[in-house]
Design a protein around this motif. Structure first.
Motif, PDB file in Angstrom:
ATOM      1  N   ASN A 137       0.806  -1.228   0.000  1.00  0.00           N
ATOM      2  CA  ASN A 137       0.000   0.000   0.000  1.00  0.00           C
ATOM      3  C   ASN A 137       0.837   1.276   0.000  1.00  0.00           C
ATOM      4  OD1 ASN A 137      -2.566  -1.069  -0.131  1.00  0.00           O
ATOM      5  ND2 ASN A 137      -2.690  -1.377   2.082  1.00  0.00           N
ATOM      6  N   THR A 204       7.340   4.138   5.287  1.00  0.00           N
ATOM      7  CA  THR A 204       6.423   4.556   6.349  1.00  0.00           C
ATOM      8  C   THR A 204       6.525   3.699   7.609  1.00  0.00           C
ATOM      9  OG1 THR A 204       4.643   3.234   5.431  1.00  0.00           O
ATOM     10  CG2 THR A 204       4.748   5.550   4.752  1.00  0.00           C
ATOM     11  N   PRO A 237      -5.022  -1.664  13.176  1.00  0.00           N
ATOM     12  CA  PRO A 237      -4.119  -2.703  12.643  1.00  0.00           C
ATOM     13  C   PRO A 237      -2.703  -2.136  12.620  1.00  0.00           C
ATOM     14  CG  PRO A 237      -5.961  -2.262  11.121  1.00  0.00           C
ATOM     15  CD  PRO A 237      -5.954  -1.160  12.156  1.00  0.00           C
ATOM     16  N   ILE A 238      -1.731  -2.854  13.152  1.00  0.00           N
ATOM     17  CA  ILE A 238      -0.380  -2.286  13.145  1.00  0.00           C
ATOM     18  C   ILE A 238       0.666  -3.224  12.561  1.00  0.00           C
ATOM     19  CG2 ILE A 238      -0.760  -0.722  15.111  1.00  0.00           C
ATOM     20  CD1 ILE A 238       1.084  -2.749  16.701  1.00  0.00           C
ATOM     21  N   GLY A 239       1.585  -2.595  11.817  1.00  0.00           N
ATOM     22  CA  GLY A 239       2.803  -3.276  11.394  1.00  0.00           C
ATOM     23  C   GLY A 239       3.879  -2.843  12.357  1.00  0.00           C
ATOM     24  N   PRO A 242       3.477   3.311  13.089  1.00  0.00           N
ATOM     25  CA  PRO A 242       3.358   4.762  12.904  1.00  0.00           C
ATOM     26  C   PRO A 242       1.916   5.277  12.913  1.00  0.00           C
ATOM     27  CG  PRO A 242       4.972   3.888  11.405  1.00  0.00           C
ATOM     28  CD  PRO A 242       4.320   2.697  12.059  1.00  0.00           C
ATOM     29  N   GLY A 381      -7.522  -0.047   4.720  1.00  0.00           N
ATOM     30  CA  GLY A 381      -7.287  -0.150   3.278  1.00  0.00           C
ATOM     31  C   GLY A 381      -8.368  -0.932   2.543  1.00  0.00           C
TER      32      GLY A 381
HETATM   33  C1  LIG Z   1       0.671  -0.077   6.434  1.00  0.00           C
HETATM   34  C2  LIG Z   1      -0.660  -0.626   6.811  1.00  0.00           C
HETATM   35  C3  LIG Z   1      -1.003  -0.856   8.148  1.00  0.00           C
HETATM   36  C4  LIG Z   1      -0.019  -0.705   9.270  1.00  0.00           C
HETATM   37  O1  LIG Z   1       0.357   0.570   9.533  1.00  0.00           O
HETATM   38  P1  LIG Z   1       1.703   0.922  10.309  1.00  0.00           P
HETATM   39  O2  LIG Z   1       1.586   2.393  10.455  1.00  0.00           O
HETATM   40  O3  LIG Z   1       2.838   0.479   9.435  1.00  0.00           O
HETATM   41  O4  LIG Z   1       1.703   0.202  11.615  1.00  0.00           O
HETATM   42  C5  LIG Z   1      -2.288  -1.261   8.428  1.00  0.00           C
HETATM   43  N1  LIG Z   1      -3.195  -1.484   7.452  1.00  0.00           N
HETATM   44  C6  LIG Z   1      -2.908  -1.300   6.156  1.00  0.00           C
HETATM   45  C7  LIG Z   1      -3.956  -1.587   5.132  1.00  0.00           C
HETATM   46  C8  LIG Z   1      -1.623  -0.862   5.782  1.00  0.00           C
HETATM   47  O5  LIG Z   1      -1.341  -0.692   4.495  1.00  0.00           O
END
Ligand SMILES: *Cc1c(COP(=O)(O)O)cnc(C)c1O
Ligand SMILES: [Zn+2]
Length: 417
Positions: A137, A204, A237-239, A242, A381
């Motif tokens: 994304n 990001t 939702p977190i990766g 940020p 997303g």
């Molecule tokens: C990047 C992303 C996240 C996670 O966001 P971070 O800020 O990296 O924790 C969550 N959902 C979607 C659809 C993303 O593309």
């Protein structure tokens, strides 16, 4: 628009060391923790700030709160101003549930917010090439905003990235390179490449502190939509986190400015198959360790944090400050929640983005939520950019095909009145 926040520089999120603005500085030189943009105290009284925030319709209506000085440098495709929709289906027993639909952004994810800020920054600093390591994304968003800005974009993705996202990146004319590796490795390579070539690193994760400034507008919008009566919980939702950090920053701003009283509890949601921050939370440690092998349908948050583990530690620290928590959801729960969300609300999210709804269902089941509380799920997303994954569940090969006659079609509709 009047400037309300004046940038003073960058500040370490851990040791507080101050730095001047430098678009090529990506971590604290002393302790290696992420940096954040620092500002002078807000100019203007509470009433003025409240009015400006309340009247905003798009992200750049917050330009007085964002770190771009010359409005001519703003690269915008109409991001932000996404709807906060009540969801009656989940709002049982006096519980108010809302979805903040970030799929409504120009390229279908909240990543348009940070990348609109970052490409504007590139323009302001005269940088010509931007690079990102991304699971998809952020790559799509960067490709689109770079196209609008006339910048060269280099996007590095893992070979597991959804095909739809790869096609979108190519469509916008960006250079795309796939690696036989993970998102985390793509992030690391982008970082090293940007340092070697003096390209702007638009990744990001927390490597670019300006991205979080775009993310904070999500909190401004939620608060303004609810008349500055903040929700009790926000599920995210977190990766690396940020977006969560942006929400923290935005809600904290509103408290500092006397516009809201309470900080919502920020609930981070990770996928069971890649949950380094959840693991640290469960173990009660403050230090996040990288995840060994990411394996989940939620590819947008399958972030191992390998090589930038402090990103996870920062996110953990922030959510604990809000008395929040971390949940982990299985792929089965994610798929069910993706389908339920579409069927009950008309919002088609990508599996990654529906993890917040999967988290909500866990909280409902465990009895965490009480009557009278308000919950916001960030749906981050659109499903249209990650649609192939649902193939096995939707079984379009089972759709009946009949001769083109009203009788034949009517016969199949016998049950639908
Ligand atoms: C990047 C992303 C996240 C996670 O966001 P971070 O800020 O990296 O924790 C969550 N959902 C979607 C659809 C993303 O593309
Ligand atoms: Zn530091």
């Amino acid at each position: 628009m009047r400037r309300i926040l004046e940038v003073t520089g960058l500040r370490c999120t851990n040791c507080g060391a101050d730095y001047p603005v430098d678009v090529h500085l990506h971590a604290c030189v002393g302790c290696l923790w992420p940096l954040e943009v620092s500002y002078l105290p807000a100019k203007g009284d509470s009433a003025t700030i409240r009015r400006v925030l309340g009247e905003a319709r798009r992200m750049w209506d917050f330009s007085g709160f964002l770190p771009i000085h010359d409005p001519r440098n703003i690269i915008s495709l109409g991001e932000g101003g996404t709807p906060l929709l009540p969801v009656p289906y989940f709002s049982r027993e006096g519980l108010s549930v809302f979805v903040k639909n970030e799929a409504a952004n120009p390229t279908g994810s909240f990543k348009d917010r940070p990348l609109s800020v970052i490409t504007s920054l590139a323009r302001e600093h005269g940088v010509k090439t931007v690079v990102t390591g991304s699971s998809g994304n952020a790559g799509v968003a960067l490709a689109a905003y770079a196209a609008a800005a006339g910048l060269r974009a280099v996007i590095i993705v893992p070979e597991t990235a959804p095909r739809e996202k790869l096609m979108a990146i190519k469509m916008y004319g960006a250079k795309i390179i796939m690696i036989k590796g993970t998102s985390s490795q793509a992030v690391t390579i982008a970082g090293e490449l940007s340092a070697a070539k003096r390209w702007l690193n638009a990744t990001t994760t927390f490597q670019n502190p300006f991205g979080v400034e775009g993310d904070k507008t999500v909190a401004y919008e939620i608060a303004a939509s609810l008349g500055f009566k903040n929700p009790h919980y926000v599920l995210i939702p977190i990766g690396a986190g940020p977006l969560l950090a942006g929400c923290y920053r935005g809600f904290q701003d509103l408290i500092d400015w006397g516009l809201s009283k309470t900080m919502p509890r920020l609930v981070a949601v990770q996928a069971e198959g890649c949950a380094p921050i959840y693991r640290a939370f469960q173990e009660g440690t403050e230090t996040v360790r990288a995840w060994e092998k990411p394996e989940t349908i939620a590819s947008g948050i399958a972030d191992q944090l390998l090589g930038y583990e402090t990103d996870g530690s920062l996110t953990l620290r922030l959510l604990k400050k809000t008395a929040g928590s971390v949940l982990s959801v299985s792929d089965k729960e994610i798929v069910e929640s993706t389908m339920l969300l579409a069927e009950k609300t008309g919002i088609f999210a990508e599996p990654t983005a529906a993890t917040s709804v999967a988290g909500l269902r866990q909280m409902v089941r465990s009895g965490t939520l009480r009557a009278g509380e308000t919950v916001v799920c960030l749906v981050t997303g659109s499903g249209f950019k990650d649609i192939q994954k649902m193939k096995d569940y939707l079984r379009i090969e089972d759709i009946p095909v009949v001769p083109p006659s009203v009788e034949e079609v009517a016969r199949l509709c016998a049950d639908d009145e």
